[in-house]
Structures are given as structure tokens and as C-alpha cells.
Write a protein that holds these residues in place. Structure first.
Motif, PDB file in Angstrom:
ATOM      1  N   ASP A 199       0.825  -1.210   0.000  1.00 39.24           N
ATOM      2  CA  ASP A 199       0.000   0.000   0.000  1.00 39.24           C
ATOM      3  C   ASP A 199       0.861   1.262   0.000  1.00 39.24           C
ATOM      4  O   ASP A 199       0.602   2.206  -0.751  1.00 39.24           O
ATOM      5  CB  ASP A 199      -0.928  -0.009   1.219  1.00 39.24           C
ATOM      6  N   LEU A 200       1.895   1.282   0.840  1.00 41.08           N
ATOM      7  CA  LEU A 200       2.793   2.440   0.886  1.00 41.08           C
ATOM      8  C   LEU A 200       3.476   2.656  -0.458  1.00 41.08           C
ATOM      9  O   LEU A 200       3.584   3.789  -0.948  1.00 41.08           O
ATOM     10  CB  LEU A 200       3.841   2.244   1.988  1.00 41.08           C
ATOM     11  N   ASN A 201       3.938   1.584  -1.061  1.00 40.11           N
ATOM     12  CA  ASN A 201       4.632   1.688  -2.346  1.00 40.11           C
ATOM     13  C   ASN A 201       3.684   2.138  -3.456  1.00 40.11           C
ATOM     14  O   ASN A 201       4.061   2.946  -4.319  1.00 40.11           O
ATOM     15  CB  ASN A 201       5.274   0.343  -2.705  1.00 40.11           C
ATOM     16  N   GLU A 202       2.451   1.633  -3.435  1.00 46.24           N
ATOM     17  CA  GLU A 202       1.479   2.028  -4.454  1.00 46.24           C
ATOM     18  C   GLU A 202       1.137   3.509  -4.364  1.00 46.24           C
ATOM     19  O   GLU A 202       0.884   4.158  -5.384  1.00 46.24           O
ATOM     20  CB  GLU A 202       0.199   1.191  -4.303  1.00 46.24           C
ATOM     21  N   ARG A 203       1.149   4.056  -3.155  1.00 49.12           N
ATOM     22  CA  ARG A 203       0.827   5.474  -2.968  1.00 49.12           C
ATOM     23  C   ARG A 203       2.051   6.380  -3.085  1.00 49.12           C
ATOM     24  O   ARG A 203       1.971   7.588  -2.849  1.00 49.12           O
ATOM     25  CB  ARG A 203       0.150   5.688  -1.613  1.00 49.12           C
ATOM     26  N   GLY A 204       3.194   5.789  -3.449  1.00 50.50           N
ATOM     27  CA  GLY A 204       4.391   6.585  -3.680  1.00 50.50           C
ATOM     28  C   GLY A 204       5.052   7.119  -2.428  1.00 50.50           C
ATOM     29  O   GLY A 204       5.779   8.115  -2.480  1.00 50.50           O
ATOM     30  N   ILE A 205       4.830   6.462  -1.301  1.00 49.16           N
ATOM     31  CA  ILE A 205       5.462   6.868  -0.034  1.00 49.16           C
ATOM     32  C   ILE A 205       6.713   6.030   0.153  1.00 49.16           C
ATOM     33  O   ILE A 205       6.649   4.796   0.134  1.00 49.16           O
ATOM     34  CB  ILE A 205       4.485   6.683   1.137  1.00 49.16           C
ATOM     35  N   HIS A 206       7.852   6.685   0.330  1.00 48.71           N
ATOM     36  CA  HIS A 206       9.131   5.989   0.406  1.00 48.71           C
ATOM     37  C   HIS A 206       9.721   6.059   1.814  1.00 48.71           C
ATOM     38  O   HIS A 206       9.285   6.851   2.657  1.00 48.71           O
ATOM     39  CB  HIS A 206      10.131   6.585  -0.594  1.00 48.71           C
ATOM     40  N   THR A 207      10.728   5.250   2.040  1.00 53.09           N
ATOM     41  CA  THR A 207      11.475   5.315   3.297  1.00 53.09           C
ATOM     42  C   THR A 207      12.317   6.585   3.298  1.00 53.09           C
ATOM     43  O   THR A 207      12.371   7.314   2.305  1.00 53.09           O
ATOM     44  CB  THR A 207      12.394   4.096   3.457  1.00 53.09           C
ATOM     45  N   THR A 208      12.987   6.866   4.405  1.00 56.98           N
ATOM     46  CA  THR A 208      13.792   8.093   4.488  1.00 56.98           C
ATOM     47  C   THR A 208      15.023   8.046   3.591  1.00 56.98           C
ATOM     48  O   THR A 208      15.672   9.066   3.380  1.00 56.98           O
ATOM     49  CB  THR A 208      14.236   8.346   5.940  1.00 56.98           C
ATOM     50  N   THR A 209      15.352   6.874   3.064  1.00 58.05           N
ATOM     51  CA  THR A 209      16.465   6.767   2.117  1.00 58.05           C
ATOM     52  C   THR A 209      15.971   6.790   0.676  1.00 58.05           C
ATOM     53  O   THR A 209      16.764   6.646  -0.251  1.00 58.05           O
ATOM     54  CB  THR A 209      17.257   5.460   2.353  1.00 58.05           C
ATOM     55  N   GLY A 210      14.643   6.960   0.504  1.00 58.46           N
ATOM     56  CA  GLY A 210      14.086   6.994  -0.835  1.00 58.46           C
ATOM     57  C   GLY A 210      13.820   5.634  -1.427  1.00 58.46           C
ATOM     58  O   GLY A 210      13.525   5.516  -2.621  1.00 58.46           O
ATOM     59  N   SER A 211      13.899   4.591  -0.606  1.00 52.20           N
ATOM     60  CA  SER A 211      13.728   3.222  -1.093  1.00 52.20           C
ATOM     61  C   SER A 211      12.269   2.784  -0.999  1.00 52.20           C
ATOM     62  O   SER A 211      11.445   3.418  -0.340  1.00 52.20           O
ATOM     63  CB  SER A 211      14.594   2.260  -0.286  1.00 52.20           C
ATOM     64  N   GLN A 212      11.966   1.656  -1.671  1.00 54.00           N
ATOM     65  CA  GLN A 212      10.659   1.034  -1.564  1.00 54.00           C
ATOM     66  C   GLN A 212      10.536   0.339  -0.205  1.00 54.00           C
ATOM     67  O   GLN A 212      11.527  -0.052   0.401  1.00 54.00           O
ATOM     68  CB  GLN A 212      10.480   0.002  -2.684  1.00 54.00           C
ATOM     69  N   TRP A 213       9.309   0.210   0.256  1.00 52.44           N
ATOM     70  CA  TRP A 213       9.074  -0.467   1.525  1.00 52.44           C
ATOM     71  C   TRP A 213       9.099  -1.980   1.338  1.00 52.44           C
ATOM     72  O   TRP A 213       8.705  -2.493   0.298  1.00 52.44           O
ATOM     73  CB  TRP A 213       7.719  -0.055   2.103  1.00 52.44           C
ATOM     74  N   SER A 214       9.563  -2.669   2.364  1.00 57.14           N
ATOM     75  CA  SER A 214       9.545  -4.128   2.403  1.00 57.14           C
ATOM     76  C   SER A 214       8.952  -4.557   3.737  1.00 57.14           C
ATOM     77  O   SER A 214       8.712  -3.717   4.622  1.00 57.14           O
ATOM     78  CB  SER A 214      10.973  -4.681   2.270  1.00 57.14           C
ATOM     79  N   VAL A 215       8.701  -5.846   3.891  1.00 58.32           N
ATOM     80  CA  VAL A 215       8.190  -6.352   5.167  1.00 58.32           C
ATOM     81  C   VAL A 215       9.148  -5.993   6.301  1.00 58.32           C
ATOM     82  O   VAL A 215       8.736  -5.559   7.384  1.00 58.32           O
ATOM     83  CB  VAL A 215       8.003  -7.884   5.092  1.00 58.32           C
ATOM     84  N   THR A 216      10.445  -6.132   6.035  1.00 61.32           N
ATOM     85  CA  THR A 216      11.450  -5.843   7.066  1.00 61.32           C
ATOM     86  C   THR A 216      11.454  -4.381   7.469  1.00 61.32           C
ATOM     87  O   THR A 216      11.503  -4.049   8.665  1.00 61.32           O
ATOM     88  CB  THR A 216      12.844  -6.250   6.568  1.00 61.32           C
ATOM     89  N   SER A 217      11.398  -3.469   6.500  1.00 60.84           N
ATOM     90  CA  SER A 217      11.458  -2.045   6.827  1.00 60.84           C
ATOM     91  C   SER A 217      10.193  -1.582   7.548  1.00 60.84           C
ATOM     92  O   SER A 217      10.260  -0.744   8.460  1.00 60.84           O
ATOM     93  CB  SER A 217      11.692  -1.213   5.564  1.00 60.84           C
ATOM     94  N   VAL A 218       9.032  -2.117   7.176  1.00 61.17           N
ATOM     95  CA  VAL A 218       7.800  -1.759   7.882  1.00 61.17           C
ATOM     96  C   VAL A 218       7.863  -2.260   9.323  1.00 61.17           C
ATOM     97  O   VAL A 218       7.531  -1.534  10.269  1.00 61.17           O
ATOM     98  CB  VAL A 218       6.566  -2.361   7.174  1.00 61.17           C
ATOM     99  N   ARG A 219       8.321  -3.489   9.494  1.00 61.81           N
ATOM    100  CA  ARG A 219       8.420  -4.066  10.838  1.00 61.81           C
ATOM    101  C   ARG A 219       9.380  -3.257  11.698  1.00 61.81           C
ATOM    102  O   ARG A 219       9.118  -2.995  12.874  1.00 61.81           O
ATOM    103  CB  ARG A 219       8.892  -5.521  10.734  1.00 61.81           C
ATOM    104  N   ARG A 220      10.512  -2.844  11.103  1.00 62.15           N
ATOM    105  CA  ARG A 220      11.510  -2.079  11.862  1.00 62.15           C
ATOM    106  C   ARG A 220      10.930  -0.758  12.355  1.00 62.15           C
ATOM    107  O   ARG A 220      11.159  -0.348  13.492  1.00 62.15           O
ATOM    108  CB  ARG A 220      12.731  -1.827  10.986  1.00 62.15           C
ATOM    109  N   VAL A 221      10.168  -0.085  11.512  1.00 63.73           N
ATOM    110  CA  VAL A 221       9.576   1.201  11.904  1.00 63.73           C
ATOM    111  C   VAL A 221       8.554   1.007  13.019  1.00 63.73           C
ATOM    112  O   VAL A 221       8.551   1.737  14.013  1.00 63.73           O
ATOM    113  CB  VAL A 221       8.925   1.882  10.682  1.00 63.73           C
ATOM    114  N   LEU A 222       7.695   0.013  12.883  1.00 62.56           N
ATOM    115  CA  LEU A 222       6.636  -0.189  13.875  1.00 62.56           C
ATOM    116  C   LEU A 222       7.176  -0.649  15.226  1.00 62.56           C
ATOM    117  O   LEU A 222       6.571  -0.362  16.265  1.00 62.56           O
ATOM    118  CB  LEU A 222       5.628  -1.211  13.349  1.00 62.56           C
ATOM    119  N   LEU A 223       8.311  -1.343  15.217  1.00 59.12           N
ATOM    120  CA  LEU A 223       8.884  -1.826  16.482  1.00 59.12           C
ATOM    121  C   LEU A 223       9.942  -0.892  17.050  1.00 59.12           C
ATOM    122  O   LEU A 223      10.484  -1.166  18.117  1.00 59.12           O
ATOM    123  CB  LEU A 223       9.498  -3.220  16.279  1.00 59.12           C
ATOM    124  N   ASN A 224      10.222   0.202  16.355  1.00 58.85           N
ATOM    125  CA  ASN A 224      11.218   1.156  16.853  1.00 58.85           C
ATOM    126  C   ASN A 224      10.725   1.758  18.170  1.00 58.85           C
ATOM    127  O   ASN A 224       9.642   2.355  18.215  1.00 58.85           O
ATOM    128  CB  ASN A 224      11.426   2.271  15.814  1.00 58.85           C
TER     129      ASN A 224
END
Length: 458
Positions: A199-224
Motif C-alpha cells: 500500500d505504501l509503495n502504491e501510494r508513492g510513499i518511500h522510506t527516508t532513504t528513498g527506497s521502496q518499503w519491504s516487510v522488514t522495513s515496515v516491521r523495523r519502523v513499527l517496532l522502533n
């Protein structure tokens, strides 16, 4: 023929990316070579490379190979600590010196003749001093980082999603915070991390490094821990910070779900494709609760059929009734009572809040110097262990149970739609026994033909 001299320059950290420190070293080394009447044969430089971490220094390795081959007679560097800080690197240099009459000339420290016992002794002493200074510098840096964390000051190298910094003050990025809250709500409602990333990737929302979201990056943000306003450093929790996106209860629930080992299991078998296939029972007398399975009738409609009496019911109509009853039951105020009285999840969460407050008080006392760092660390470790144990019990009680997730959802119907087929089946299996009652030939479907026997409550 002029003496052939090689220049080696290095700096550990190039914050600007301009390699200015290396350039200055090379200039001064060239001046030293010119004063001695030597000839610059080649320049070797490792920019942004530490000599203490053990990571590869490509140019240093190339230099050693060329020295072993006898291509240079003198090695020139700005200081010996630019050349080596670890004794193992000095041993390598000594190995070269045994083959070649190697001399090391420096701009800011003593020259070394590694072909003599005295020269090797001095080199060893300089290496020991450099190693000691490197370890002390690292220890000072760790202590400084710890103190900054205790004071709520964060100097991150990569901006975490949801936050930004104005000097030493951490601020919430409102647009990104909304995405974190939306993702948290989705997880609590039963959505997968893969669907959130898509959903994030489809809406053009990127990580702070400009990368596409993955399961790992979403999990890392939510558990930070920072999303709940926690300040941590090297795994130690120093209490609440000034900025938070999620409240602690939401963060605890996320942790219970996302850290549960059950989420790491292989995907369920795709053999079961229908909600009640193998779960529903035939209610006809004499069938003895025979299990009904999904199949197709001659007209192509999907039905549930009893393998004993061959009685049938339209699958979509039965599924609609059963899911409606499941959602209605779990939408009642007493839904949490269905989870069992053996574990009081609300009480466990209350205890977690109290322990966190106690840990926050320790962090404040440390900042005010009312506790020594060692005493504060001991107390923090003890409280953290207690918190971890309570969170494990909460996770075991409700983290992976689809029925528990539905019972705790603010919108049960929406949460049920987000669940996988296997999770909906698990919730039905845990809460009810479904029987499909017989009806006369030609009688239209009636919801009363579905009998529900509640296993927990009614």
C-alpha cells in the motif's frame, strides 16, 4: 638515481566527503620528500577508512604488495598512526621489512628503520600507544553517546521514518506519523506487513532513504522504541523522550503481535480454500455430526455437502451467516471475556505501565546524578527483565490468536475482512461449532437452518 618513495595517507571518518584531510597529509608528505631529495614513486590513500576496526583497507593492502615486491625504498606517511594502529598490521610490516631494507619516514612523528632491532622496538611501542589511544577514544565515544541518550539527545546517522531533528530537539514529522499510525491500526486489525508495504509503495510513499518499503522495513519502523517515545542506546532503555507517535499500549500490542514466533512460520497450506470446508457438520439425524466439505453441484454452484447423506447448502449463504454471527458476538462489550479467565491481559498491561514509569524515574535520577551510572544500570536491567517477562505473557495470551485480535479490534467486521482465510477459520474453530440443519426439498435457504453451538460464552 633518486630514492623511490611511496606516500600513504588515511583518515578514519570523512564527514564532508571531500577527502580534505587526506589531501593535506599528501601535501606535507610531498614537502618532506622534496626536502630529502627523494622521488615520489606512487601515492596510496584510504579515505574514510579506520585502522582499528579490521575492515579492509584496499590501498594499504596494495602498498604492502608493492613494498614486498621491492618497488619502493622509503615509505612516507604523515604519522605512524595513519599507517597502523593495530599490532597485527605492524607485524605485517615487519614481515616486509625482513625481506627489504624498509625505512619509514614521517612528517609528525619519529622515523623508523624496521631493518634494525631498535627500530622494530620503537615501532612496537608506537603501535601499542596507538592501539591504547584508539581503545580509549572508542570508550569515550561510547560514554558520550550514552550520556546524550540519557539526556534525550539523539545524533542519528540516518533519519528514522516519522521523526526529524532541529538541532538536538527531536520533532515528529506529521505526514509520516499518520502513516505509522495507519500501519499500526492495520496490523492490530489483522493486516499483514506485506499488504502494508504494498500500500505504501502504491501510494508513492518511500522510506527516508528513498527506497521502496519491504516487510522488514515496515516491521523495523513499527517496532522502533522511538515511536512510543522511548530513548534507547545499545539496547538500553533510558526512559521517555520528548516526541512520540504511538501510545505505549498500542506499541505493546504491536510488539505482542509482531514479535510472536508464530508469524515466522511457513505460509499455511493452500489446500483449504473455503471458510467452513471440513469445519461445518451435518445436523441431520443419523449423520452423527458428519463433516461437510465444499464442492460444486451440477449447475456449477459451490456448495457444502455431507459425505454421508449427501445433503447440501449453498456455500456463500452459509458463510455469510456464520461470519455475521462471529462478528456480532465479538462486537459485544464482553468480547474479551471469551479469551479466558486464566490470564488477565489488562492487569498485565497495567503492571507493564507501572514498571516503565519506575524505569523512567531511574533515568531521571541518573540525569540528576542522584544515582551512579552502575546503580542505575543495575536497576534498569532488573526492571527491563520484568517488563520483558510480562510482555511475553501478554504475547502468549493474545498476540498470535486470531480470536483475540478480533475481540480487541475497534471494528471487528473490518478486522475480519483483513484476516486471511486460515485466520478466520481458526477464530471460528476456537469459538463455535457450526451445524447445517436439513430442510425439505425446494425450501429456500433460511439463516435458522444454521445452528451455532458456542464453545465460549453465548
Amino acid at each position: 638515481m633518486p630514492t623511490r618513495a611511496a606516500i600513504y595517507a588515511r583518515q578514519s571518518l570523512d564527514k564532508s566527503g571531500d577527502a580534505l584531510a587526506v589531501s593535506r597529509q599528501i601535501v606535507e608528505c610531498r614537502e618532506l620528500i622534496e626536502r630529502n631529495g627523494w622521488e615520489v614513486a606512487e601515492v596510496y590513500q584510504d579515505n574514510d577508512r579506520s585502522a582499528t576496526t579490521g575492515k579492509a583497507r584496499p590501498e594499504f593492502s596494495r602498498l604492502l604488495a608493492d613494498l614486498s615486491a621491492g618497488r619502493h625504498e622509503v615509505l612516507v606517511c604523515w604519522h605512524t598512526d595513519r599507517l597502523y594502529r593495530r599490532l597485527r598490521d605492524l607485524v605485517t610490516l615487519l614481515g616486509v621489512a625482513e625481506k627489504r631494507a624498509l625505512r619509514i619516514a614521517t612528517v609528525r612523528s619519529s622515523d623508523l628503520d624496521l631493518s634494525t632491532p631498535a627500530g622494530r622496538m620503537v615501532a612496537g611501542l608506537l603501535g601499542s600507544v596507538a592501539s591504547y589511544e584508539g581503545e580509549q577514544k572508542a570508550a569515550r565515544q561510547v560514554a558520550a553517546n550514552k550520556q546524550r541518550a540519557q539526556n534525550g539527545i539523539v545524533l542519528w546517522t540516518r533519519r528514522p521514518f516519522g521523526f526529524d531533528r532541529d538541532g538536538n530537539e527531536v520533532k515528529v514529522v506529521k505526514a509520516e506519523a499518520r502513516e505509522i499510525r495507519k500501519a499500526a491500526d492495520a496490523v492490530l486489525a489483522g493486516a499483514t506487513l506485506a499488504s502494508i508495504a504494498a500500500d505504501l509503495n502504491e501510494r508513492g510513499i518511500h522510506t527516508t532513504t528513498g527506497s521502496q518499503w519491504s516487510v522488514t522495513s515496515v516491521r523495523r519502523v513499527l517496532l522502533n522504541p522511538r515511536t512510543a517515545g522511548r530513548v534507547t542506546s545499545k539496547g538500553e532503555d533510558y526512559g521517555k523522550g520528548a516526541a512520540a507517535i504511538l501510545d505505549e499500549e498500542t506499541a505493546d500490542q504491536l510488539g505482542a503481535i509482531l514479535r510472536n514466533p508464530a508469524r515466522k512460520q511457513a505460509p499455511p497450506s493452500t489446500e483449504v480454500k473455503y471458510l467452513l470446508s471440513g469445519l461445518a457438520h451435518c445436523g441431520r439425524e443419523g449423520c452423527d455430526d458428519a463433516v461437510m466439505f465444499a464442492t460444486s453441484n451440477p449447475k456449477g454452484a459451490t456448495i457444502y455437502r455431507c459425505l454421508k447423506c449427501y445433503g447440501t447448502r449453498r456455500l456463500d449463504l452459509v458463510d455469510e451467516v456464520v461470519m455475521g454471527m462471529l462478528v456480532e458476538r465479538l462486537s459485544r462489550p464482553d468480547a474479551l471475556d471469551l479469551l479466558g479467565a486464566d490470564v488477565d491481559v489488562a492487569e498485565l498491561r497495567r503492571q507493564v505501565v507501572e514498571l516503565r514509569e519506575s524505569r523512567d524515574a531511574i533515568a531521571a535520577m541518573l540525569t540528576d546524578r542522584l544515582l551512579s551510572p552502575e546503580a542505575a544500570r543495575t536497576q534498569a536491567i532488573r526492571l527491563t527483565a520484568q517488563i520483558d517477562d510480562l510482555e511475553r505473557r501478554i504475547r502468549d495470551a493474545s498476540g498470535a490468536d486470531p480470536l483475540a485480535r478480533l475481540a480487541q479490534a475497534s471494528d471487528v467486521a473490518a478486522a475480519a475482512k483483513r484476516m486471511s482465510l486460515r485466520e478466520r477459520r481458526d477464530a471460528i474453530r476456537a469459538l463455535m461449532t457450526v451445524r447445517i440443519l436439513p430442510a425439505g426439498k425446494g425450501i429456500r435457504f433460511n439463516p435458522e437452518h444454521i445452528d451455532i453451538e458456542w464453545k465460549r460464552g453465548q
